[in-house]
Write a protein that holds these residues in place. Structure first.
Motif, mmCIF file in Angstrom:
data_model
loop_
_atom_site.group_PDB
_atom_site.id
_atom_site.type_symbol
_atom_site.label_atom_id
_atom_site.label_comp_id
_atom_site.label_asym_id
_atom_site.label_seq_id
_atom_site.Cartn_x
_atom_site.Cartn_y
_atom_site.Cartn_z
ATOM 1 N N SER A 246 30.648 33.213 -8.932
ATOM 2 C CA SER A 246 30.093 32.265 -7.964
ATOM 3 C C SER A 246 29.019 32.904 -7.091
ATOM 4 C CB SER A 246 31.213 31.707 -7.080
ATOM 5 O OG SER A 246 31.672 32.707 -6.159
ATOM 6 N N GLY A 247 28.790 34.211 -7.271
ATOM 7 C CA GLY A 247 27.769 34.899 -6.492
ATOM 8 C C GLY A 247 28.297 35.691 -5.320
ATOM 9 N N VAL A 248 29.615 35.796 -5.184
ATOM 10 C CA VAL A 248 30.239 36.557 -4.101
ATOM 11 C C VAL A 248 30.700 37.895 -4.671
ATOM 12 C CG1 VAL A 248 32.125 36.613 -2.433
ATOM 13 C CG2 VAL A 248 30.947 34.458 -2.920
ATOM 14 N N TYR A 249 29.935 38.957 -4.409
ATOM 15 C CA TYR A 249 30.294 40.259 -4.987
ATOM 16 C C TYR A 249 30.001 41.445 -4.074
ATOM 17 C CZ TYR A 249 25.316 39.918 -6.166
ATOM 18 O OH TYR A 249 23.953 39.747 -6.107
ATOM 19 N N LYS A 250 29.489 41.211 -2.866
ATOM 20 C CA LYS A 250 29.281 42.286 -1.900
ATOM 21 C C LYS A 250 29.097 41.683 -0.511
ATOM 22 C CE LYS A 250 24.246 42.539 -2.415
ATOM 23 N NZ LYS A 250 23.086 43.419 -2.697
ATOM 24 N N GLY A 251 29.365 42.492 0.512
ATOM 25 C CA GLY A 251 29.106 42.068 1.875
ATOM 26 C C GLY A 251 30.135 41.113 2.457
ATOM 27 N N VAL A 252 29.759 40.476 3.570
ATOM 28 C CA VAL A 252 30.658 39.599 4.322
ATOM 29 C C VAL A 252 30.536 38.157 3.834
ATOM 30 C CG1 VAL A 252 31.252 38.723 6.613
ATOM 31 C CG2 VAL A 252 30.463 41.079 6.360
#
Length: 254
Positions: free
Chosen positions: A214-220
């Motif tokens: 979904s595009g969530v792979y680093k950071g906050v």
């Protein structure tokens, strides 16, 4: 002849700068989450000691400068038993800081025939391994939930934490955030290496779970289960290279 040598030198330089330098150029990421606990912790994730170009001294320099209250290691120490000896210098370094250290295991750690050997080694150096366990600290409940990717996670421990204190979860695979049964105040993880090779649509082609796809792979990130941070990690998986993604240690101020 000289132009061939020059071309080779240029090619080597480009390769080193593009793929090797990001594995040597350690970045310190800083995250501030307004939980008003006064707690400062340093997260070290994905050491992957077989494929790691960050020296223990470089990590210790960050720890000494930051003077955190806690050290938290979010899994993937190694792949094979014969790499335990490579892990020892890192563990000696962590022990030398005198800072309380907690750890959870990652999916690569569970590739060992006997993960208990790794756990025993960590504990010999004073590192407390949390396997679906909670620790009540002065201002927070610190919860270590085991690796989701390898099927070892169990979030029922969240039902037994002390009411009235923020719940901070450390885990390896952030995909857990999609499946937890209750909301937490903060959660930090690793596993995805910030892609390691920052190529568009990589996680559409390489299955690293629905969160990464979904595009969530680093950071906050804000999720339905609370605020989530994903570290890009220290070492590498598969190939000992990175592309447009530097190795990372994270300082969390809560």
């Amino acid at each position: 002849m000289y132009w061939i040598i020059g071309a080779v030198c240029v090619a080597v330089g480009i390769f080193y700068t593009t793929f090797v330098l990001p594995t040597r150029w350690l970045k310190v990421e800083r995250v501030r989450i307004p939980l008003n606990t006064g707690l400062k912790l340093v997260q070290i994730s994905d050491l992957h000691v077989e494929r790691n170009r960050i020296r223990p001294a470089a990590i210790k320099a960050v720890i000494d400068k930051e003077s955190p209250d806690l050290l938290c290691i979010t899994g993937d120490f190694l792949d094979q038993r014969n790499a335990l000896v490579l892990l020892v210098p890192f563990l000696k370094m962590l022990q030398s800081t005198g800072i309380k250290t907690y750890a959870v295991l990652g999916n690569h750690d569970y590739m060992l025939k006997q993960p208990s050997e790794l756990i025993q080694l960590l504990e010999e150096f004073g590192i407390q391994v949390l396997i679906n366990e909670a620790v009540e600290l002065q201002t927070v409940n610190l919860v270590g939930i085991d690796d989701f990717d390898s099927g070892h996670s169990d979030d029922t421990v969240l039902q037994s934490v002390t009411p009235g204190k923020p719940i901070v979860v450390m885990t390896h695979d952030p995909t857990l955030a999609l499946f937890m049964n209750r909301r937490v105040d903060y959660m930090f993880a690793g596993h995805l290496h910030g892609k390691q090779f920052n190529i568009p649509f990589l996680f559409k082609l390489k299955n690293m779970g629905p969160l990464a796809a979904s595009g969530v792979y680093k950071g906050v990130h804000e999720t339905e289960r609370g605020t989530l941070y994903i570290s890009k990690g220290v070492g590498q998986s598969g190939y000992n290279f990175r592309f447009l993604v530097r190795s990372e240690i994270t300082v969390h101020e809560l």
